[in-house]
Design an enzyme around this catalytic site. Structure first.
Site, PDB file in Angstrom:
ATOM      1  N   TYR A   1       0.831  -1.127   0.166  1.00  0.00           N
ATOM      2  CA  TYR A   1      -0.071  -0.202  -0.075  1.00  0.00           C
ATOM      3  C   TYR A   1       1.046   1.204  -0.132  1.00  0.00           C
ATOM      4  O   TYR A   1       0.609   2.116  -0.789  1.00  0.00           O
ATOM      5  CB  TYR A   1      -0.903   0.052   1.021  1.00  0.00           C
ATOM      6  CG  TYR A   1      -1.442   1.166   1.455  1.00  0.00           C
ATOM      7  CD1 TYR A   1      -2.805   1.538   0.463  1.00  0.00           C
ATOM      8  CD2 TYR A   1      -1.414   2.369   2.466  1.00  0.00           C
ATOM      9  CE1 TYR A   1      -3.367   2.623   0.603  1.00  0.00           C
ATOM     10  CE2 TYR A   1      -2.295   3.481   2.424  1.00  0.00           C
ATOM     11  CZ  TYR A   1      -3.337   3.807   1.712  1.00  0.00           C
ATOM     12  OH  TYR A   1      -3.717   4.601   1.685  1.00  0.00           O
TER      13      TYR A   1
ATOM     14  N   TRP B   1      -6.602   2.745   9.886  1.00  0.00           N
ATOM     15  CA  TRP B   1      -6.444   2.385   8.093  1.00  0.00           C
ATOM     16  C   TRP B   1      -6.138   1.034   8.302  1.00  0.00           C
ATOM     17  O   TRP B   1      -6.661   0.387   7.438  1.00  0.00           O
ATOM     18  CB  TRP B   1      -5.230   3.326   7.647  1.00  0.00           C
ATOM     19  CG  TRP B   1      -5.377   3.089   6.315  1.00  0.00           C
ATOM     20  CD1 TRP B   1      -4.372   2.278   5.587  1.00  0.00           C
ATOM     21  CD2 TRP B   1      -6.440   3.051   5.188  1.00  0.00           C
ATOM     22  NE1 TRP B   1      -4.541   2.127   4.395  1.00  0.00           N
ATOM     23  CE2 TRP B   1      -5.874   2.617   4.181  1.00  0.00           C
ATOM     24  CE3 TRP B   1      -7.633   3.578   5.315  1.00  0.00           C
ATOM     25  CZ2 TRP B   1      -6.626   2.668   2.879  1.00  0.00           C
ATOM     26  CZ3 TRP B   1      -8.397   3.586   4.302  1.00  0.00           C
ATOM     27  CH2 TRP B   1      -7.860   2.902   2.839  1.00  0.00           C
TER      28      TRP B   1
ATOM     29  N   GLU C   1     -11.800   6.753   3.481  1.00  0.00           N
ATOM     30  CA  GLU C   1     -11.473   7.608   4.794  1.00  0.00           C
ATOM     31  C   GLU C   1     -12.644   8.068   5.835  1.00  0.00           C
ATOM     32  O   GLU C   1     -12.242   8.135   6.813  1.00  0.00           O
ATOM     33  CB  GLU C   1     -10.784   8.853   4.193  1.00  0.00           C
ATOM     34  CG  GLU C   1      -9.485   8.699   3.441  1.00  0.00           C
ATOM     35  CD  GLU C   1      -8.462   8.250   4.350  1.00  0.00           C
ATOM     36  OE1 GLU C   1      -8.440   8.367   5.563  1.00  0.00           O
ATOM     37  OE2 GLU C   1      -7.089   8.048   3.740  1.00  0.00           O
TER      38      GLU C   1
END
Length: 208
Positions: free
Chosen positions: A26, A56, A48
């Protein structure tokens, strides 16, 4: 200065990558690279929003489930979601079953369609808020910025939900509206070059 961590391949990366090896691809392939694709931008705004109050890592682990549940974040399809879709999503254990956030994604899809009518693309709107260099501090030293605050305020005025200044800044970081990779991170220079080469999307008004 943002800290670095050494990965299993011996490369230096932003320190937050040390939390899990899942963060390495990522970080290397997505985070901070400039994005001008509407589908990808809408997806990240949604994810988000779901991250608010969570990590996250939790969202990334469920990302494929989110994509399946929300029609791969095709905003035009999501804007047409019905009460039956809301019920389906609230019963989907593969995603975050938060009614307010689910409703926000459906609402925001419709608001994104309105933006596209006005600006031509979601990307044109998003990139019109690109932060200037003089408003940014050292990499990863800020959790929001004047441009993120202004964009969040404008989105709220337009009826968007769950897109506060911190969420918008995290979105800007990840979608390459600024290069927040740490100094010494092996990705930073490549992202700088990608941003320099990027053709910023223009609004429909720019083309008239």
């Amino acid at each position: 200065m943002a800290q670095l961590t050494t990965g299993p391949d011996g490369r230096q990366r932003c320190h937050w990558v040390h939390q899990t090896t899942d963060f390495i691809p990522y970080h290397d392939d997505e985070w901070g690279w400039p994005v001008t694709d509407d589908r990808h931008l809408f997806e990240k705004l949604c994810l988000e929003s779901f991250q608010s109050g969570l990590s996250w890592r939790t969202i990334l682990a469920k990302r494929e489930n989110f994509r399946s549940a929300f029609e791969n974040f095709d905003l035009h399809k999501v804007a047409k979601f019905t009460d039956a879709d809301r019920t389906r999503l609230l019963n989907d254990a593969g995603i975050i079953r938060h009614k307010g956030k689910i409703d926000a994604v459906i609402n925001n899809a419709a608001r994104a369609e309105e933006l596209i009518v006005e600006t031509g693309t979601l990307a044109a709107y998003v990139w019109s808020w690109e932060p200037s260099e003089d408003e940014l501090g050292a990499p990863q030293s800020m959790t929001t910025s004047p441009s993120a605050i202004a964009m969040a305020k404008d989105l709220k005025k337009r009826g968007w939900k769950f897109v506060g200044p911190t969420t918008v800044f995290a979105f800007m970081q990840s979608m390459g509206l600024l290069n927040d990779h740490a100094e010494g991170c092996h990705i930073r220079d490549a992202v700088t070059r990608a941003r320099a080469a990027l053709k910023r999307p223009q609004t429909a008004l720019d083309n008239t």
